[in-house]
Design a protein around this motif. Structure first.
Motif, PDB file in Angstrom:
ATOM      1  N   SER A  41       0.832  -1.213   0.000  1.00 22.82           N
ATOM      2  CA  SER A  41       0.000   0.000   0.000  1.00 22.82           C
ATOM      3  C   SER A  41       0.863   1.258   0.000  1.00 22.82           C
ATOM      4  O   SER A  41       0.561   2.220  -0.714  1.00 22.82           O
ATOM      5  CB  SER A  41      -0.934   0.021   1.212  1.00 22.82           C
TER       6      SER A  41
ATOM      7  N   ARG B  38       2.240   1.766  -3.437  1.00 25.02           N
ATOM      8  CA  ARG B  38       1.169   2.251  -4.314  1.00 25.02           C
ATOM      9  C   ARG B  38       0.880   3.732  -4.068  1.00 25.02           C
ATOM     10  O   ARG B  38       0.788   4.528  -5.001  1.00 25.02           O
ATOM     11  CB  ARG B  38      -0.105   1.424  -4.089  1.00 25.02           C
ATOM     12  N   ILE B  39       0.759   4.119  -2.816  1.00 28.43           N
ATOM     13  CA  ILE B  39       0.432   5.498  -2.456  1.00 28.43           C
ATOM     14  C   ILE B  39       1.562   6.448  -2.859  1.00 28.43           C
ATOM     15  O   ILE B  39       1.322   7.495  -3.481  1.00 28.43           O
ATOM     16  CB  ILE B  39       0.117   5.594  -0.947  1.00 28.43           C
TER      17      ILE B  39
ATOM     18  N   LEU C  81      -5.431   5.391  -8.130  1.00 27.59           N
ATOM     19  CA  LEU C  81      -4.387   4.530  -7.581  1.00 27.59           C
ATOM     20  C   LEU C  81      -4.055   4.931  -6.146  1.00 27.59           C
ATOM     21  O   LEU C  81      -3.837   4.072  -5.289  1.00 27.59           O
ATOM     22  CB  LEU C  81      -3.142   4.615  -8.459  1.00 27.59           C
TER      23      LEU C  81
ATOM     24  N   VAL D 130      -5.970   6.118  -3.774  1.00 22.19           N
ATOM     25  CA  VAL D 130      -6.947   5.595  -2.807  1.00 22.19           C
ATOM     26  C   VAL D 130      -7.191   4.109  -2.980  1.00 22.19           C
ATOM     27  O   VAL D 130      -7.896   3.500  -2.178  1.00 22.19           O
ATOM     28  CB  VAL D 130      -8.280   6.382  -2.864  1.00 22.19           C
ATOM     29  N   GLY D 131      -6.629   3.518  -4.025  1.00 23.99           N
ATOM     30  CA  GLY D 131      -6.777   2.086  -4.235  1.00 23.99           C
ATOM     31  C   GLY D 131      -8.157   1.703  -4.726  1.00 23.99           C
ATOM     32  O   GLY D 131      -8.756   0.756  -4.232  1.00 23.99           O
TER      33      GLY D 131
ATOM     34  N   THR E 221      -7.904  -0.657  -8.620  1.00 26.47           N
ATOM     35  CA  THR E 221      -6.441  -0.686  -8.639  1.00 26.47           C
ATOM     36  C   THR E 221      -5.863  -1.498  -9.788  1.00 26.47           C
ATOM     37  O   THR E 221      -4.976  -1.016 -10.497  1.00 26.47           O
ATOM     38  CB  THR E 221      -5.905  -1.226  -7.299  1.00 26.47           C
TER      39      THR E 221
ATOM     40  N   PRO F  77      -3.943  -4.023  -4.439  1.00 25.40           N
ATOM     41  CA  PRO F  77      -3.787  -2.714  -3.824  1.00 25.40           C
ATOM     42  C   PRO F  77      -3.054  -2.702  -2.489  1.00 25.40           C
ATOM     43  O   PRO F  77      -2.636  -1.646  -2.029  1.00 25.40           O
ATOM     44  CB  PRO F  77      -5.222  -2.247  -3.632  1.00 25.40           C
TER      45      PRO F  77
ATOM     46  N   TRP G 287      -4.329  -1.232   2.626  1.00 27.60           N
ATOM     47  CA  TRP G 287      -5.084   0.011   2.782  1.00 27.60           C
ATOM     48  C   TRP G 287      -5.587   0.490   1.433  1.00 27.60           C
ATOM     49  O   TRP G 287      -4.847   1.135   0.681  1.00 27.60           O
ATOM     50  CB  TRP G 287      -4.223   1.089   3.427  1.00 27.60           C
ATOM     51  N   SER G 288      -6.832   0.200   1.112  1.00 22.37           N
ATOM     52  CA  SER G 288      -7.385   0.616  -0.175  1.00 22.37           C
ATOM     53  C   SER G 288      -8.907   0.581  -0.119  1.00 22.37           C
ATOM     54  O   SER G 288      -9.502  -0.154   0.678  1.00 22.37           O
ATOM     55  CB  SER G 288      -6.902  -0.310  -1.291  1.00 22.37           C
TER      56      SER G 288
ATOM     57  N   ASP H 238     -10.592  -0.581  -2.610  1.00 20.18           N
ATOM     58  CA  ASP H 238     -10.913  -1.899  -3.170  1.00 20.18           C
ATOM     59  C   ASP H 238     -11.075  -2.933  -2.057  1.00 20.18           C
ATOM     60  O   ASP H 238     -12.046  -3.696  -2.040  1.00 20.18           O
ATOM     61  CB  ASP H 238      -9.817  -2.372  -4.131  1.00 20.18           C
ATOM     62  N   ARG H 239     -10.154  -2.956  -1.130  1.00 19.52           N
ATOM     63  CA  ARG H 239     -10.200  -3.924  -0.033  1.00 19.52           C
ATOM     64  C   ARG H 239     -11.405  -3.639   0.879  1.00 19.52           C
ATOM     65  O   ARG H 239     -12.079  -4.561   1.326  1.00 19.52           O
ATOM     66  CB  ARG H 239      -8.902  -3.889   0.761  1.00 19.52           C
TER      67      ARG H 239
END
Length: 136
Positions: free
Chosen positions: A16, A19-20, A66, A68-69, A72, A121, A124-125, A127-128
């Motif tokens: 995460s 990604r962030i 991307l 905030v996921g 993703t 992701p 922490w997203s 999507d999750r």
């Protein structure tokens, strides 16, 4: 040993963070091209409706998603493709080596986005969060 044991247990959170951080850095390319902030001389004169302008629009939409996921996998795959296209269209013809053709960022972004598309992701997203709510 293929992984550092103390870090392995944090793999979803570290994914995460990667990604962030990548999304935040990538967002700067969109804002530099479209809004001149932060100011970068070579990105300051992007004309509307050119290839670079369309790339900036993709970056402007894709980076926050991307960040905030959300969506993703597909977003990361699109951004990876954009960077592969940029590398082979702009940088590759100049020289084979990224360090000499100015394509380091494009190459790294391409593979980071490709990895995120495959890995997901992270912990922490949105999507999750959405997946958790649907399963309850």
């Amino acid at each position: 040993m293929d992984r550092v044991p103390v870090l392995a247990k944090w793999q979803p959170e570290i994914l995460s963070l990667v990604r962030i951080a990548t999304a935040l850095i990538y967002f700067e390319f969109a804002t530099a091209k479209l809004f001149g902030f932060p100011y970068v001389e070579m990105l300051a004169s992007v004309e509307p409706f050119t290839l670079f302008w369309y790339a900036a629009i993709i970056e402007l939409i894709g980076s926050p998603l991307l960040l905030v996921g959300l969506f993703t996998g597909p977003v990361a795959l699109i951004l990876s493709g954009e960077m592969a296209f940029a590398y082979f269209l702009i940088h590759g013809p100049q020289d084979f080596f990224p360090i000499r053709n100015g394509g380091i960022e494009a190459a790294l972004f391409c593979f980071i986005f490709f990895y995120i598309a495959a890995a997901g992701p992270g912990a922490w997203s949105l999507d999750r969060l959405i997946m958790r709510r649907r399963s309850h």
